[in-house]
Design an enzyme around this catalytic site. Sequence first.
Site, PDB file in Angstrom:
ATOM      1  N   ASN A   1      42.084  43.431 -73.296  1.00 34.58           N
ATOM      2  CA  ASN A   1      41.003  43.189 -72.054  1.00 34.58           C
ATOM      3  C   ASN A   1      41.178  41.682 -72.048  1.00 34.58           C
ATOM      4  OD1 ASN A   1      39.413  43.734 -70.038  1.00 34.58           O
ATOM      5  ND2 ASN A   1      37.709  43.370 -71.385  1.00 34.58           N
TER       6      ASN A   1
ATOM      7  N   ASP B   1      33.315  44.903 -74.054  1.00 33.51           N
ATOM      8  CA  ASP B   1      33.690  43.274 -74.432  1.00 33.51           C
ATOM      9  C   ASP B   1      33.331  42.946 -75.532  1.00 33.51           C
ATOM     10  OD1 ASP B   1      34.483  43.458 -71.659  1.00 33.51           O
ATOM     11  OD2 ASP B   1      32.423  43.033 -70.643  1.00 33.51           O
TER      12      ASP B   1
HETATM   13  C1  GRF Z   1      39.222  38.993 -63.740  1.00 29.65           C
HETATM   14  O1  GRF Z   1      38.365  37.740 -63.578  1.00 29.65           O
HETATM   15  C2  GRF Z   1      39.025  39.520 -65.134  1.00 29.65           C
HETATM   16  O2  GRF Z   1      38.691  38.567 -65.985  1.00 29.65           O
HETATM   17  C3  GRF Z   1      37.933  40.457 -64.901  1.00 29.65           C
HETATM   18  O3  GRF Z   1      38.223  40.813 -63.587  1.00 29.65           O
HETATM   19  C4  GRF Z   1      38.859  39.966 -62.620  1.00 29.65           C
HETATM   20  C5  GRF Z   1      40.024  40.744 -62.242  1.00 29.65           C
HETATM   21  O4  GRF Z   1      40.654  39.890 -61.291  1.00 29.65           O
HETATM   22  N1  GRF Z   1      37.983  41.343 -65.886  1.00 29.65           N
HETATM   23  P1  GRF Z   1      42.166  40.337 -60.929  1.00 29.65           P
HETATM   24  O5  GRF Z   1      42.071  41.874 -60.360  1.00 29.65           O
HETATM   25  O6  GRF Z   1      43.229  40.224 -61.767  1.00 29.65           O
HETATM   26  O7  GRF Z   1      42.447  39.454 -59.547  1.00 29.65           O
END
Ligand code: GRF
Length: 201
Positions: A104, A142
């Site tokens: 993740n 997380d």
């Molecule tokens: C990112 O900031 C990721 O870390 C978080 O959600 C956001 C997703 O952004 N878990 P994207 O959809 O990849 O643009």
Amino acid sequence: MKGVVLISGSGSNLQSLIDNASSIDLSIEAVISNKKEAFGLQRAQQSNIPTHALDHKLFSSREDFDQNLSQLIGQYNPDIVILAGFMRILTAEFTQKYTGKMLNIHPSLLPKFQGLNTHQRALDAGEKEHGVSVHFVTAELDGGPIIAQSKIKVLANDDVESLAKRILIEEHKLFPEVIHWFTQDRLKLEKNQATLDGQLL
Ligand code: GRF
């Protein structure tokens, strides 16, 4: 190596994986979203990657959703499951099924700011540094073993948008790099700790 990517939104991280797929030895077999309107599904379709929308609201329980999700993922028999902005809490049963093969990306310097609204919380806490973490997924939200982080400095005039923008730039570099370690068989989860080339991270 075969991967399935799970998303819920824009999919800019997915795009960075698509763009880097051949250089990181990743074959994206499918993209699955729990939201049918997620823009990331269109990004995948543009690259001829099979997509699925699995609306969590249509399931009676978290367990039921996770079982269906797991069945769908299983059809592609992936070596790695990539959570790229997948905004769902997963059941312990689901996470255990993919122990050591599910990663993740989270927009904070874990263990700080698990969960949502990380940029606002970093600003409220007066953090001088903020950033992004990639970790193995375990049952704790997380909370799995951290693999790698990128840091940025928080500037006096930063707001949520400016932080999100600079951190996304870091995300798009860090995630493909870490996934490449995995596809090269260098990255492992051993005794609940992340190792790279046999060394603890
Ligand atoms: C990112 O900031 C990721 O870390 C978080 O959600 C956001 C997703 O952004 N878990 P994207 O959809 O990849 O643009």
